[in-house]
Design a protein around this motif. Structure first.
Motif, short mmCIF file in Angstrom:
data_model
loop_
_atom_site.label_atom_id
_atom_site.label_comp_id
_atom_site.label_asym_id
_atom_site.label_seq_id
_atom_site.Cartn_x
_atom_site.Cartn_y
_atom_site.Cartn_z
N LYS A 149 -8.35 -2.03 1.24
CA LYS A 149 -7.59 -1.26 0.28
C LYS A 149 -8.06 0.19 0.29
O LYS A 149 -9.21 0.47 0.62
CB LYS A 149 -7.74 -1.83 -1.13
CG LYS A 149 -7.07 -3.19 -1.32
CD LYS A 149 -7.21 -3.66 -2.76
CE LYS A 149 -6.50 -4.99 -2.96
NZ LYS A 149 -6.61 -5.46 -4.37
N TYR A 150 -7.17 1.07 -0.10
CA TYR A 150 -7.47 2.50 -0.13
C TYR A 150 -6.95 3.09 -1.43
O TYR A 150 -5.89 2.70 -1.94
CB TYR A 150 -6.82 3.21 1.06
CG TYR A 150 -6.89 4.73 0.96
CD1 TYR A 150 -8.04 5.41 1.33
CD2 TYR A 150 -5.82 5.45 0.44
CE1 TYR A 150 -8.11 6.80 1.22
CE2 TYR A 150 -5.88 6.84 0.33
CZ TYR A 150 -7.03 7.49 0.71
OH TYR A 150 -7.11 8.85 0.58
N GLN A 151 -7.70 4.04 -1.97
CA GLN A 151 -7.30 4.72 -3.19
C GLN A 151 -7.71 6.18 -3.08
O GLN A 151 -8.72 6.51 -2.45
CB GLN A 151 -7.96 4.07 -4.41
CG GLN A 151 -7.48 4.57 -5.75
CD GLN A 151 -8.11 3.80 -6.91
OE1 GLN A 151 -8.95 2.93 -6.71
NE2 GLN A 151 -7.72 4.13 -8.13
N ILE A 205 0.83 -1.20 0.00
CA ILE A 205 0.00 0.00 0.00
C ILE A 205 0.87 1.25 0.00
O ILE A 205 0.60 2.21 -0.73
CB ILE A 205 -0.96 0.01 1.21
CG1 ILE A 205 -2.03 -1.08 1.04
CG2 ILE A 205 -1.62 1.36 1.37
CD1 ILE A 205 -3.01 -1.13 2.17
N HIS A 229 -11.65 10.04 -1.73
CA HIS A 229 -11.13 8.89 -1.00
C HIS A 229 -12.00 7.68 -1.33
O HIS A 229 -13.23 7.78 -1.34
CB HIS A 229 -11.19 9.13 0.50
CG HIS A 229 -10.56 10.41 0.97
ND1 HIS A 229 -9.23 10.49 1.33
CD2 HIS A 229 -11.08 11.66 1.14
CE1 HIS A 229 -8.96 11.74 1.71
NE2 HIS A 229 -10.06 12.46 1.60
N LYS A 254 0.34 10.39 2.72
CA LYS A 254 -1.01 10.01 2.32
C LYS A 254 -2.00 11.13 2.64
O LYS A 254 -1.87 11.82 3.64
CB LYS A 254 -1.43 8.73 3.05
CG LYS A 254 -0.65 7.50 2.61
CD LYS A 254 -0.95 6.32 3.51
CE LYS A 254 0.00 5.17 3.20
NZ LYS A 254 -0.07 4.13 4.22
N LEU A 260 -8.33 9.59 -5.56
CA LEU A 260 -8.41 10.16 -6.91
C LEU A 260 -8.13 11.65 -6.84
O LEU A 260 -8.77 12.38 -6.08
CB LEU A 260 -9.80 9.92 -7.51
CG LEU A 260 -10.28 8.46 -7.62
CD1 LEU A 260 -11.64 8.41 -8.31
CD2 LEU A 260 -9.27 7.61 -8.37
N VAL A 314 2.12 1.97 -3.40
CA VAL A 314 1.10 2.46 -4.32
C VAL A 314 0.60 3.84 -3.91
O VAL A 314 0.49 4.75 -4.74
CB VAL A 314 -0.08 1.47 -4.42
CG1 VAL A 314 -1.20 2.06 -5.27
CG2 VAL A 314 0.41 0.15 -5.00
N ALA A 315 0.26 4.00 -2.62
CA ALA A 315 -0.39 5.23 -2.15
C ALA A 315 0.55 6.22 -1.49
O ALA A 315 0.16 7.34 -1.20
CB ALA A 315 -1.52 4.87 -1.17
N ARG A 362 -17.65 -0.51 -1.59
CA ARG A 362 -16.66 0.52 -1.30
C ARG A 362 -17.35 1.83 -0.94
O ARG A 362 -18.39 2.16 -1.51
CB ARG A 362 -15.74 0.72 -2.50
CG ARG A 362 -14.96 -0.50 -2.91
CD ARG A 362 -13.99 -0.19 -4.04
NE ARG A 362 -14.67 0.33 -5.22
CZ ARG A 362 -14.04 0.73 -6.32
NH1 ARG A 362 -12.71 0.70 -6.38
NH2 ARG A 362 -14.72 1.19 -7.36
N LYS A 415 -11.95 1.28 -11.57
CA LYS A 415 -10.61 1.16 -11.01
C LYS A 415 -9.98 2.53 -10.76
O LYS A 415 -8.84 2.60 -10.30
CB LYS A 415 -9.72 0.33 -11.93
CG LYS A 415 -10.19 -1.12 -12.06
CD LYS A 415 -9.27 -1.93 -12.96
CE LYS A 415 -9.75 -3.37 -13.08
NZ LYS A 415 -8.86 -4.16 -13.98
N GLY A 416 -10.72 3.59 -11.11
CA GLY A 416 -10.20 4.92 -10.86
C GLY A 416 -9.44 5.52 -12.01
O GLY A 416 -8.81 6.58 -11.87
#
Length: 334
Positions: free
Chosen positions: A101-103, A55, A93, A65, A105, A58-59, A81, A143-144
Motif C-alpha cells: 500500500k502507498y499513501q 489504489i 511518502h 500520483k 501526506l 484512493v491515490a 512502513r 493512519k495519516g
C-alpha cells in the motif's frame, strides 16, 4: 516487486585514506551490502488488477500520483512502513511493503506542507513532520489523519527553522534541532517546552546551524553543521564530547547532514559534499565509509537523511538522484 540487486560494498578502512583515526579501523570489521532502490510510486502501484484500481481510486491515477522528487529524510514505524519526507514534492511518502500500500501526506487541510524536512514516529506510530518553512511540526495519527500542530507563531516555543527530530518513546519527549535558533529544543509530545539547549557559538555545547540529531543509548548526537562537527550531549544539555573538523579527507566533515546509529552503536553521518556515508564509533574514530559520487547503485548525489532499523537495514535519502537507497550492515566477528 522490489528490485533486489545485491552489491557487496567494500568497507574501507580509515588507514587507506591516511586518516588520523586509522588505528581504530582495525578494531571493527563489517560489510555494508547494497540491497535495493525504493521503486517509484508508479512502479510500486503498477497494474495489479482490482487491487490497483482500488489504489488508483484512493491515490489517483498513475499520471496523477506524486513521485520522489527531493527526498530529504527517512524513518520507519513499528508496522514496517517506510516514511520519506520529500521537500521537493512537499509531502511525505508512506510505503507499506508488506501490504503493498502507498499513501501520500500533503499536510493539514488549508495548510499544506511547504518544506517538510524530517519525519519521525512515536510508540503509537503517530507521525511527526517538521516543516522548516512553516516553522512548526505537523502531527498525524498512524493512519495519516491530521491531529495537531506543535509550534507556530501563536504557540510556545516559537520555532524559527525546525529541522531534525529524535523521539524518546519512553520519556515521551521530542528533541528538535532549530537551525536558526542554533539550539536543540526539548519538547513534550503536547508541544510544551521542557528546555532549550545551547546558543550560537563554537564552544562546548554551542551550535552553528545544527541540522539533525540522533538519540542513542541515552545520549544525543547533534550534527553541528557549520562547526563541521558532531557534538554529544545529554538530554539535560550537558556537553560530553565533540568530534569532526572541516577537511577534504576521510574522517573530516564538509557538509554533514543526517545521522543515525546501528545496533552496535556506530554513528553513520551523511556528508552531502563528499557524497558518502562515514561511520564512526562514539568516540569519533572513523571506522569506515561507503558511497561515492554518481547515479549507479551504491553511489549518491547530494545525499541528506539516513535512518537504520533494528535489523541494521540502512535507508539513505539520495536527494538529487530522486531515490532512497537501501543497504544492510553485517558485522564480521573475529
Amino acid at each position: 516487486m522490489l528490485t533486489r540487486f545485491h552489491l557487496r560494498l567494500t568497507v574501507i578502512a580509515a588507514l587507506a585514506m591516511g586518516s588520523p583515526a586509522a588505528n581504530a579501523a582495525t578494531t571493527s570489521r563489517g560489510t555494508v551490502e547494497y540491497l535495493r532502490t525504493i521503486p517509484s510510486v508508479q512502479e510500486f502501484t503498477k497494474s495489479r488488477g482490482f487491487f490497483t484500481k482500488l489504489i488508483d481510486f484512493v491515490a489517483g491515477r498513475a499520471e496523477d500520483k506524486p513521485e520522489l522528487l527531493r527526498p530529504y529524510a527517512t524513518t520507519h514505524d513499528s508496522q514496517g512502513r517506510l516514511l520519506v519526507a520529500d521537500a521537493g514534492m512537499r509531502g511525505v511518502h508512506i510505503y507499506d511493503f508488506e501490504k503493498h500500500k502507498y499513501q501520500f501526506l500533503k499536510g493539514a487541510k488549508g495548510n499544506a506542507f511547504e518544506s517538510p524536512i524530517d519525519v519521525a514516529c512515536d510508540a503509537a506510530d503517530n507521525i511527526y513532520v517538521s516543516d522548516s518553512a512553516r516553522a512548526r511540526i505537523y502531527v498525524f495519527d498512524s493512519k495519516g489523519k491530521f491531529q495537531r500542530y506543535i509550534g507556530g507563531s501563536t504557540q510556545e516555543p516559537r520555532m524559527l527553522r525546525p529541522t531534525g527530530m529524535a523521539l524518546d518513546k519512553t520519556a515521551k519527549q521530542i528533541y528538535v534541532t532549530d537551525t536558526l535558533r542554533h539550539q536543540v529544543l526539548v519538547l513534550g509530545l503536547d508541544g510544551s517546552l521542557i528546555r532549550a539547549i545551547g546558543k550560537r557559538g563554537s564552544g562546548e555545547g554551542e551550535f552553528n546551524f545544527p541540522t539533525s540529531l540522533a538519540l542513542v543509548s541515552g545520549k544525543l548526537y547533534v550534527v553541528d553543521a557549520m562547526n563541521f562537527r558532531i557534538q554529544t550531549i545529554t538530554p539535560e544539555g550537558r556537553f560530553v564530547r565533540a568530534f569532526g573538523q572541516l577537511g577534504n579527507q576521510s574522517g573530516t566533515l564538509n557538509r554533514p547532514k543526517g545521522i543515525a546509529a546501528d545496533t552496535d552503536g556506530h554513528l553513520y553521518v551523511v556528508d552531502a559534499l563528499f557524497e558518502t556515508v562515514q561511520v564512526f564509533n562514539t568516540d569519533g574514530q572513523l571506522l569506515y565509509y561507503f558511497g561515492s559520487t554518481g547515479s549507479k547503485p551504491g553511489q549518491f548525489q547530494l545525499p541528506t537523511g539516513i535512518s537504520i532499523d533494528s535489523r541494521n537495514i540502512i535507508y539513505v535519502a539520495d536527494s538529487y538522484n530522486r531515490r532512497v537507497q537501501v543497504f544492510r550492515y553485517r558485522r564480521i566477528d573475529e
